[in-house]
Design a protein around this motif. Structure first.
Motif: not given
Lengths: 320, 426
Positions: B228-248
């Protein structure tokens, strides 16, 4: 009856005033004076010794003692034997910190030491050297925190470095400098060297000035060129100064903390942590004073061992 | 006068002097108000603490000496070192939740449940708030600062792209997509200049998707690599992959400037960021607005991350009783009003005048008071620091390399298991 305690003040006698002690029977007072003369230098040193003993030796002994305990500052220390040392050696983060520290040592030898020597030799003979020397030394007057803040901005994605690279058409080289290992450690070594270059250059310049000009002249008469002059005359004669600069650089690199702490806090993901940062994190973030003490003991042992071996080897060669 | 007479006069003078000193001392002691040290590491609290101290002096005869440490680490070391002794600071700021648990377990903190209960009964504080300041139904800290974690959005950017404040997760994703397609980074996130910031989206995704799962993860009942935790984190990963966050590395520990400049449209952070934005010349309601992140699930809609800075009282302090008396005044409407007016910190006391808190946060405070939200302790304090301090580094690695998700979660679970299995785990 004359007062035997009276001090002779005859201005015509060009010697120390004669006191009752001087006129006393020779045997016992001479011994007392000899004893006094023997211990006198130590008495002068006593305040400094007490200060060093109190502040340094006590701290070292205390750190050594707590390295065998489990202590979080709020409950009494609990003896755990060698557990902290074993944990440290088995901890992959400790290994990474150790590797990063070695990279720092290598970088510090290469940039500030070799770079400082090169600059000293070059600047010794070119016009306008005073201005250049001042400019190169200038960063040394900045605090580490200021240096770290400046270079943090230089290294951001849209910072001076990346913008410059893009401007000169080297966009492929632009990158997030403080994000991925080992680039982040190398980038911080450059930042640190920017500050350390000046002092080592000055030390080498002082060393170069102590070389007797007759030796240089004699070598030149014998037909020595600049390269031979450097490798055969200057570099060997700079050995004592080189030893000092190397020792200072190595000790400094093993103690690297503040620059890393300000720029990356050892991250991201502890990728740029050094042993000193590991020690600090364990002590003041994880409250594992014993583990931090073990890291401190390991760190100090390495530095002391290196210093002894290096100085012995260097001084032996100098003596030859 | 003979010699005996002189001696007698000397003795008399000495006796009179001693008597005068004793008398003067006792008079001074009677007049001297009780002054207690109040330590913290936040220099910007100094004016507020001094003001409350002066008001308390007038009202109760108890004043405070503010002791400021400039470094958090040295502050913590000094406080922890002194706490087991009588030299402990009677009053000191700390971090709530698990960050104060070892102090509670060691019996170093005074129990302040009765003070809480008095002010809860008065209607000053929601009863749910007390739970974040203690364990097993007992409270050991008082709320010096209460902050909720919300999304700040750049109003100019939203207006430029005709965006409305999202009220559902889908709307939030639509806003993010619109910004992204118009060349604006939707969310700011910095894990390079800010090591701990890696947990912000982790905790938010967890409480927005499954708050009960978040709670059980914090107490070690659920594994970090639970499906269940993995599934939620995968959603966050999708947002990161979509380029929704500023770059490090986009910005260096200075979040206001890129937000004000419109480099990114939204920033998820504690409501204490209001002060920083005001100092940067950004005005609430004009230049920026705030909203609570909508839930991914229905349960997640009612979640709200709470961060508290507790005022603690040292059990070993010889001034314990005086400190408890001061604490009662500090919790009161009078104390909180002065505190909020002079410290620029929002008072959690619901009876404090509304004008003492920024207008855009009043509705949120009222909503919390009305029970519209379930409060969840911030990750930093919700689980033992021995776990947090290591997992935030792993989460930072995940932000930099989202493909490493499973490795990161497995590593986090190993850290958690080691802790819970150790003697310190419970």
């Amino acid at each position: 009856m004359p007062d035997t305690n009276q001090v002779s003040t005859d201005p015509l006698r060009n010697e120390a005033p004669v006191t009752a002690l001087d006129r006393a029977p020779p045997e016992a007072p001479t011994r007392a004076r000899a004893l006094l003369r023997t211990i006198e230098p130590y008495l002068y040193l006593l305040p400094a010794l007490l200060l060093v003993g109190g502040l340094l030796l006590y701290s070292v002994a205390h750190t050594f003692a707590i390295s065998f305990t489990d202590w979080d500052l709020i409950t009494p220390p609990r003896f755990v034997g060698l557990k902290n040392y074993i944990d440290a050696v088995r901890d992959p983060t400790f290994t990474r910190s150790f590797t990063n520290t070695l990279v720092w040592t290598g970088g510090s030898l290469l940039l500030p030491v070799a770079g400082g020597l090169l600059l000293a030799v070059v600047l010794e003979r070119i016009p306008g050297q005073r201005i250049l020397k001042t400019l190169i030394y200038l960063p040394a007057i900045l605090s580490t925190t200021v240096v770290a803040a400046i270079w943090s901005y230089v290294y951001t994605n849209n910072g001076v470095l990346n913008e410059t690279l893009r401007w000169v058409g080297l966009e492929a080289l632009a990158r997030p400098w403080l994000v991925f290992a080992p680039t982040n450690t190398l980038a911080m070594i450059v930042a640190s060297s920017w500050r350390a270059l000046g002092p080592s250059m000055v030390l080498f310049l002082v060393g170069l000035q102590t070389i007797p000009p007759e030796l240089i002249e004699a070598a030149k008469i014998d037909g020595a060129g600049e390269r031979i002059l450097f490798w055969r005359i200057k570099l060997p004669l700079l050995r004592p100064i080189t030893a000092i600069v190397v020792i200072m650089s190595v000790i400094g690199s093993f103690m690297t903390f503040d620059l890393v702490w300000v720029m990356t806090q050892g991250g991201p993901g502890r990728s740029s942590e050094t042993l000193a940062v590991t020690m600090y994190r364990q002590a003041f973030i994880m409250w594992r004073m014993g583990y931090a003490g073990a890291v401190a003991v390991i760190l100090s042992t390495i530095v002391i061992a290196f210093s002894i071996f290096y100085l012995r080897a260097t001084l032996k060669r100098s003596a030859l | 006068m003979n010699r005996n007479g002189i001696v007698f006069l000397r003795q008399l003078s000495a006796l009179l002097l001693i008597a005068a000193l004793l008398l003067g001392g006792s008079i001074a002691a009677q007049d001297d108000p009780a002054m207690i040290d109040w330590a913290n590491d936040a220099a910007w609290h100094e004016a507020g603490q001094d003001a409350v101290g002066e008001a308390s002096l007038d009202a109760t005869g108890i004043g405070v000496n503010t002791v400021i440490f400039t470094s958090t680490d040295s502050y913590q070391a000094a406080v922890r070192g002194a706490l087991p002794t009588e030299d402990a600071f009677p009053l000191f700021d700390w971090w709530f939740g698990y960050r104060m648990k070892d102090l509670v377990d060691a019996g170093l903190l005074a129990d302040v449940t009765d003070i809480w209960q008095t002010h809860i009964d008065n209607g000053g504080y929601p009863a749910s708030m007390m739970g974040s300041f203690g364990f097993d139904g007992r409270a050991y800290g008082l709320p010096k600062m209460i902050n909720y974690w919300i999304v700040f959005y750049n109003a100019h950017i939203f207006a430029e792209h005709s965006l409305e404040v999202p009220s559902t997760w889908d709307e939030l994703m639509a806003v993010a997509e619109t910004l992204k397609s118009n060349g604006v980074t939707p969310f700011g996130l910095d894990v390079v200049g800010c090591r701990w910031c890696s947990f912000i989206w982790f905790e938010e995704m967890m409480v927005r998707a499954d708050p009960a799962l978040y709670q059980s993860l914090m107490t070690g009942e659920t594994a970090y690599n639970d499906p269940q935790v993995v599934a939620i984190m995968e959603q966050w990963r999708d947002l990161l992959d979509a380029g929704y966050f500023s770059q490090p590395g986009d910005f260096s520990d200075n979040w206001e400037e890129p937000f004000v400049n419109g480099d990114f449209g939204m920033y998820l952070i504690g409501d204490w960021w209001t002060g920083s934005l005001e100092r940067a010349g950004f005005v609430a309601g004009e230049d920026y607005g705030v909203f609570v992140m909508p839930g991914i699930t229905e349960a997640g809609n009612r979640s709200l991350i709470i961060e508290g800075r507790p005022l603690l009282i040292a059990a070993n302090s010889p001034q314990l009783d005086v400190a408890l008396e001061f604490a009662d005044y500090f919790m009161s409407v009078e104390g909180q009003t002065i505190w909020a007016e002079t410290s620029e910190i929002n008072s959690p006391n619901l009876l404090a005048p509304e004008e003492t808190r920024p207008g855009h946060l009043v509705d949120l405070a009222n909503a919390v008071a009305n029970g519209e939200y379930e409060l969840y302790t911030r990750y930093w304090e919700a689980t033992p620091p021995q776990i947090v301090e290591q997992v935030v580094d792993l989460l930072g690695q995940f932000v930099l390399d989202p493909a490493a998700l499973q490795t990161v979660l497995d590593g986090a679970e190993q850290i958690a298991q080691d802790y819970w299995a150790s003697a310190g785990g419970e």
